[in-house]
Every structure is written in C-alpha cells, then in structure tokens.
Design a protein around this motif. Structure first.
Motif, PDB file in Angstrom:
ATOM      1  N   ILE A  33     -13.111  90.047  25.244  1.00  0.00           N
ATOM      2  CA  ILE A  33     -14.389  90.305  24.556  1.00  0.00           C
ATOM      3  C   ILE A  33     -14.912  89.016  23.927  1.00  0.00           C
ATOM      4  N   ALA A  34     -14.007  88.291  23.257  1.00  0.00           N
ATOM      5  CA  ALA A  34     -14.412  87.051  22.590  1.00  0.00           C
ATOM      6  C   ALA A  34     -14.872  86.004  23.604  1.00  0.00           C
ATOM      7  N   LEU A  35     -14.166  85.858  24.688  1.00  0.00           N
ATOM      8  CA  LEU A  35     -14.524  84.855  25.704  1.00  0.00           C
ATOM      9  C   LEU A  35     -15.868  85.167  26.354  1.00  0.00           C
ATOM     10  N   ASP A  36     -16.172  86.453  26.537  1.00  0.00           N
ATOM     11  CA  ASP A  36     -17.400  86.843  27.232  1.00  0.00           C
ATOM     12  C   ASP A  36     -18.628  86.845  26.334  1.00  0.00           C
ATOM     13  N   LYS A  37     -18.443  86.767  25.025  1.00  0.00           N
ATOM     14  CA  LYS A  37     -19.588  86.807  24.122  1.00  0.00           C
ATOM     15  C   LYS A  37     -20.493  85.594  24.327  1.00  0.00           C
ATOM     16  N   LYS A  38     -21.812  85.858  24.299  1.00  0.00           N
ATOM     17  CA  LYS A  38     -22.769  84.783  24.448  1.00  0.00           C
ATOM     18  C   LYS A  38     -22.899  84.002  23.144  1.00  0.00           C
ATOM     19  N   ILE A  39     -23.429  82.808  23.255  1.00  0.00           N
ATOM     20  CA  ILE A  39     -23.645  81.983  22.067  1.00  0.00           C
ATOM     21  C   ILE A  39     -24.693  82.620  21.162  1.00  0.00           C
ATOM     22  N   GLY A  40     -25.710  83.164  21.749  1.00  0.00           N
ATOM     23  CA  GLY A  40     -26.751  83.768  20.905  1.00  0.00           C
ATOM     24  C   GLY A  40     -27.717  84.612  21.693  1.00  0.00           C
ATOM     25  N   GLY A  41     -28.776  85.029  20.978  1.00  0.00           N
ATOM     26  CA  GLY A  41     -29.776  85.885  21.589  1.00  0.00           C
ATOM     27  C   GLY A  41     -31.136  85.642  20.965  1.00  0.00           C
ATOM     28  N   ALA A  42     -31.885  86.740  20.809  1.00  0.00           N
ATOM     29  CA  ALA A  42     -33.263  86.629  20.324  1.00  0.00           C
ATOM     30  C   ALA A  42     -33.354  86.516  18.817  1.00  0.00           C
ATOM     31  N   ASP A  43     -32.250  86.637  18.104  1.00  0.00           N
ATOM     32  CA  ASP A  43     -32.274  86.521  16.640  1.00  0.00           C
ATOM     33  C   ASP A  43     -30.984  85.867  16.162  1.00  0.00           C
ATOM     34  N   ALA A  44     -30.883  85.690  14.852  1.00  0.00           N
ATOM     35  CA  ALA A  44     -29.714  85.021  14.262  1.00  0.00           C
ATOM     36  C   ALA A  44     -28.665  86.005  13.798  1.00  0.00           C
ATOM     37  N   THR A  45     -28.708  87.207  14.299  1.00  0.00           N
ATOM     38  CA  THR A  45     -27.743  88.236  13.928  1.00  0.00           C
ATOM     39  C   THR A  45     -26.722  88.417  15.054  1.00  0.00           C
ATOM     40  N   ALA A  46     -25.441  88.451  14.700  1.00  0.00           N
ATOM     41  CA  ALA A  46     -24.405  88.669  15.686  1.00  0.00           C
ATOM     42  C   ALA A  46     -24.466  90.087  16.212  1.00  0.00           C
ATOM     43  N   ASP A  47     -24.432  90.223  17.516  1.00  0.00           N
ATOM     44  CA  ASP A  47     -24.479  91.547  18.144  1.00  0.00           C
ATOM     45  C   ASP A  47     -23.110  91.892  18.699  1.00  0.00           C
ATOM     46  N   ALA A  48     -22.670  93.100  18.415  1.00  0.00           N
ATOM     47  CA  ALA A  48     -21.364  93.538  18.890  1.00  0.00           C
ATOM     48  C   ALA A  48     -21.415  93.859  20.383  1.00  0.00           C
ATOM     49  N   ALA A  49     -20.295  93.714  21.051  1.00  0.00           N
ATOM     50  CA  ALA A  49     -20.207  94.047  22.470  1.00  0.00           C
ATOM     51  C   ALA A  49     -20.247  95.553  22.645  1.00  0.00           C
ATOM     52  N   THR A  50     -20.880  95.984  23.727  1.00  0.00           N
ATOM     53  CA  THR A  50     -20.946  97.404  24.045  1.00  0.00           C
ATOM     54  C   THR A  50     -20.435  97.598  25.475  1.00  0.00           C
ATOM     55  N   ARG A  67       1.474  69.494  17.256  1.00  0.00           N
ATOM     56  CA  ARG A  67       0.065  69.186  17.454  1.00  0.00           C
ATOM     57  C   ARG A  67      -0.787  69.833  16.362  1.00  0.00           C
ATOM     58  N   PRO A  68      -1.783  69.096  15.853  1.00  0.00           N
ATOM     59  CA  PRO A  68      -2.693  69.702  14.867  1.00  0.00           C
ATOM     60  C   PRO A  68      -3.423  70.888  15.495  1.00  0.00           C
ATOM     61  N   THR A  69      -3.261  72.048  14.924  1.00  0.00           N
ATOM     62  CA  THR A  69      -3.813  73.267  15.511  1.00  0.00           C
ATOM     63  C   THR A  69      -4.477  74.115  14.429  1.00  0.00           C
ATOM     64  N   LYS A  70      -5.585  74.737  14.796  1.00  0.00           N
ATOM     65  CA  LYS A  70      -6.241  75.648  13.856  1.00  0.00           C
ATOM     66  C   LYS A  70      -6.875  76.798  14.628  1.00  0.00           C
ATOM     67  N   ALA A  71      -6.716  77.991  14.076  1.00  0.00           N
ATOM     68  CA  ALA A  71      -7.323  79.174  14.674  1.00  0.00           C
ATOM     69  C   ALA A  71      -8.462  79.636  13.786  1.00  0.00           C
ATOM     70  N   GLY A  72      -9.599  79.972  14.381  1.00  0.00           N
ATOM     71  CA  GLY A  72     -10.746  80.464  13.632  1.00  0.00           C
ATOM     72  C   GLY A  72     -10.599  81.949  13.331  1.00  0.00           C
ATOM     73  N   THR A  73     -11.591  82.499  12.721  1.00  0.00           N
ATOM     74  CA  THR A  73     -11.576  83.943  12.465  1.00  0.00           C
ATOM     75  C   THR A  73     -11.873  84.687  13.758  1.00  0.00           C
ATOM     76  N   ALA A  74     -11.496  85.961  13.803  1.00  0.00           N
ATOM     77  CA  ALA A  74     -11.632  86.736  15.032  1.00  0.00           C
ATOM     78  C   ALA A  74     -13.101  86.897  15.430  1.00  0.00           C
ATOM     79  N   LEU A  75     -13.352  86.750  16.733  1.00  0.00           N
ATOM     80  CA  LEU A  75     -14.706  86.908  17.268  1.00  0.00           C
ATOM     81  C   LEU A  75     -14.891  88.284  17.899  1.00  0.00           C
ATOM     82  N   ALA A  76     -13.875  89.131  17.833  1.00  0.00           N
ATOM     83  CA  ALA A  76     -13.965  90.470  18.410  1.00  0.00           C
ATOM     84  C   ALA A  76     -13.246  91.451  17.474  1.00  0.00           C
ATOM     85  N   THR A  77     -13.656  92.704  17.538  1.00  0.00           N
ATOM     86  CA  THR A  77     -13.076  93.727  16.653  1.00  0.00           C
ATOM     87  C   THR A  77     -12.443  94.843  17.467  1.00  0.00           C
ATOM     88  N   ALA A  78     -11.649  95.621  16.788  1.00  0.00           N
ATOM     89  CA  ALA A  78     -11.009  96.756  17.452  1.00  0.00           C
ATOM     90  C   ALA A  78     -12.047  97.766  17.926  1.00  0.00           C
TER      91      ALA A  78
END
Length: 440
Positions: free
Chosen positions: A129-146, A105-116
């Motif tokens: 962590i990656a599954l629980d991340k929201k699509i976005g917030g109040a700005d266009a900057t990615a926010d790390a999970a806490t 099957r044609p398969t592709k993996a993206g870059t990691a959405l979570a860090t160590a």
C-alpha cells in the motif's frame, strides 16, 4: 739404360695403374663420406653446399636467442597468471567486507505511510500500500487507499509538478528530480537507490527506511516545486516536504540527519591489512617475473631475431612490456577513513568502487595475457620453422656433396675385381716374354 716393354705388358700396366687410381679415389670418398671434397671435384656443388651449410649454421645459432625469448614471454605470462590469482583474492576480501557490518550503517525509518484500515479495504500488505501511494493529487490532503484507488501522501500536484530528493554523506551530494504528478513512493525509493549514498526500502510496517552506504551521517530531504530548480532547492532546504513521507524536516540538516551508529566494523578493519598485503604482493610478483635480465612486467622491451640478415631485410619480433603495479592496475590502498586515493572499508560505495576497479584490473590483465599469448605463438612457430629450415638447408647441402655409400662400395668392389684381373693379365704378358728363354 731404358728397358722397352712389350705392347701387351705396357697395356696391362697402364690399365692396372688406372684401376688403382680409381680404387684409391673411391676409397677416399667412402672414408670422407663425400663425393665432392674440394672445389676441383665439382665447383658448383662444392660452393653451393658451402653456402647452404653456412646459412644453416647461422639459423641454428639464432635458435638459442629464440628459445630465450620464448622463455622470457612464458615467464611474464606465468607472472600474469599469479597476479590474476592475487586480484581474485582481493575480490574475495572485498566481498567479505561487503557482507559484514550492515548493522553499522546509519539508518532511519519514517512514520507509517499505510494503516490497518487501508489494508482491510484493499486486501494488500502495508508495504505494498505504501509503495503504491502517489506523491499527491488535486489537494494537499492525504487520501487513503481504497479498493479502486492507491491513495496519496498529500501533496498538491496541481502546482508542484516536480519532486526531488536530496542526499549528502560527508562531502558527497546527490540531487535528482522527477515528475510528481505520476510518481509514487516506489519512485522515491528508486531515486534514493540510484544515489550510491544511501539505499531505501519500505518495510512490512509500511515505513520508508533510508540507510547510508557508509558509516558517515546521511542527510536526507524530499521536496516539491514548480520545476527542477525549485523542487531541488526545497529538498535541500528547510522548506522540504519530509513530513509527507514520514521524516522530520531536520533530517536534511547536518548534525540532525540520519546518524545511525557511529561504529567502525572490526571485521572490516581486520580485512584492511589482508587487502593491503595482497596488494603489495602484486608488485612483488611483477618484480620477480624476470628471465635472463628482461622483465616484460616492468616495462622492458624484448627483441627476438628470426633470420640471419641485417637492416631492412632482417625479420624479428619486438615486444614492449608493461609496468604492472597495483597502482597502474587502479588498485589503491585500503583504510578506515575516506581519503583521496584510498578505499574506505567502512563505506559500501567505496567497496563497490573497489569491486569495479578489480574487475577492470582483471580485464587489463586478460588483455595483456592475450597479447603475450599471441607473441608466444609467433615465436614458437618461428622456432619450429627455423629448425626445419636449418635441417632442409643441411639436407640440401648433403645431397650435393655426400657420397652414396652403397653405390660407391659396389663400385670399389668392381674396381678391386678389375684390379685383380689386370694383375693377372700383366702376369700373363710377362709369361709370354719368358717363353723366349726356352729357345736357348
């Protein structure tokens, strides 16, 4: 010259003649087994019995037709049983195909959405962590999970309130939009899985994976906008937000999408002949389910007559057969390519559609079998009823005309005894007249 008989001799002779006539009549009844042999004996009983016997004979004649009808229904029912087994075998073939060739099957993996670092802070796996991340917030900057927040992928959802996914495989396209202000990466995964074109999951590295359900190239796009229209247009165009979830902008462009391995599964290819052969056997079995020239699995009509009457007073069972073929059951041929009216064994979506078609075919066969079963029950019930009715009519006729052998035999014995006594009386009367000769 006439001879005058004495009164005693005449009476004895008359009695003897009467007893002899009665004895002869009794002997005739015992010989024939009937107390009413002609209409003279008893007009009412004679003609009533004849009518009852006639109807009994007509009903008995119908039993052969009822029996043939029952056999015809049973033959069709057995044909359905055989076809059902073949359909079950087709299901097994489809399951074998579905369990194979996932690596193609044609398969592709993206870059990691979570860090160590996020994993250390949250004590969660990169996948969660990656599954629980929201699509976005109040700005266009990615926010790390806490420890207290899930983080986001960096889309400004103050204006981009809608998100959309775009998928295309061969000629099949899927587009869906959803609320981006509350959506998470998990929602993106769920939307992709609804498409039937591809499946998605997040692996243990925190990477979003998209896998096609067939061997064709899959185009994938993710976009956001102010409404459904703009978000869907973004997902399908060059202005997509693929990079936010780890994919390249060009992944939704034909020729540069998720190509995977352009390989045809040999196992699935080998199963095609097996599938098509089983499918053809369904048609052959239906053709052979004929009895006495009537095939209820080829659309023939069966009529079973239950009584001896005609016109509106006639009772019968009419059964309209069905033309059972693989095509009419919705089972199309199998092949290695995507063609109209053909199951592409290299495509998971086609195999899933074939599974549903087989389930529908089994439902149709079950319904047809139930109909034949109900008709068979009616025919068998009427067969038993007709047999019992014919016996009842024959018994009724016999009660009207048949002799009671025991009673008639006793009567004959009594008449024979009286006959002997009458002969003795006649002899005595003659002896009294002979006494006159002694005077000379």
């Amino acid at each position: 010259m006439a001879v005058s008989l004495s009164s005693g001799v005449s009476n004895a002779l008359s009695s003897l003649q009467s007893i002899t006539a009665q004895a002869q009549a009794s002997q005739f009844k015992l010989a024939t087994g009937k107390k009413v042999n002609t209409a003279v004996d008893s007009p009412v009983n004679y003609f009533t019995a004849a009518s009852l016997n006639d109807r009994s004979s007509q009903l008995t004649g119908l039993l052969d037709g009822i029996s043939n009808g029952i056999q015809t229904i049973q033959t069709a029912s057995k044909g359905i049983d055989g076809i059902t087994k073949l359909v079950s075998s087709l299901q097994s073939t489809i399951k074998q195909a579905q369990s194979d060739a996932a690596q193609n099957r044609p398969t592709k993996a993206g870059t990691a959405l979570a860090t160590a670092a996020e994993a250390a802070v949250t004590s969660k796996s990169l996948k969660d962590i990656a599954l629980d991340k929201k699509i976005g917030g109040a700005d266009a900057t990615a926010d790390a999970a806490t420890a207290t927040t899930s983080g986001d992928v960096g889309i400004d959802t103050t204006t981009a309130v809608k998100a959309a996914v775009f998928l295309k495989s061969d000629t099949t396209t899927y587009t869906a939009s959803f609320d981006s202000t509350t959506a998470t990466v998990r929602d993106v995964v769920n939307e992709i899985n609804k498409s039937g074109i591809a499946t998605a999951f997040v692996d243990e590295k925190g990477q979003l994976n998209v896998k096609g359900t067939g061997s064709e190239e899959v185009q994938f796009g993710f976009g956001v906008g102010t409404d459904d229209t703009t978000s869907q247009a973004a997902a399908a165009g060059a202005g997509n937000a693929n990079a936010k979830i780890g994919f390249a902008t060009a992944d939704n462009v034909a020729g540069t999408g998720i190509k995977g391995q352009a390989i045809t599964s040999a196992v699935r290819s080998n199963l095609i002949d097996q599938y098509n052969d089983l499918r053809s056997k369904i048609d052959d079995l239906a053709k052979d389910s004929s009895y006495n020239g009537i095939n209820l699995l080829k659309g023939d009509r069966l009529s079973i007559q239950f009584n001896e009457k005609t016109g509106k007073n006639q009772t019968k069972l009419d059964i309209q057969g069905s033309d059972v073929t693989s095509d009419n059951l919705g089972l199309v041929k199998a092949g290695n390519t995507k063609l109209t009216g053909q199951v592409n064994f290299q495509n998971d979506s086609d195999l899933e559609a074939a599974t549903k078609a087989l389930t529908g075919a089994l439902t149709s066969l079950k319904s047809l079998s139930s109909t034949f079963g109900a008709n068979l029950s009616v025919a068998q019930t009427r067969q038993d009823f007709t047999k019992d009715m014919a016996d009842t009519l024959s018994t009724g006729a016999a009660n009207l005309v048949n002799v009671d052998a025991n009673s008639e035999a006793a009567n004959l014995l009594a008449l024979q005894t009286r006959q002997q006594l009458s002969q003795t009386a006649l002899s005595l009367s003659n002896q009294s007249e002979q006494a006159v000769l002694r005077l000379f």
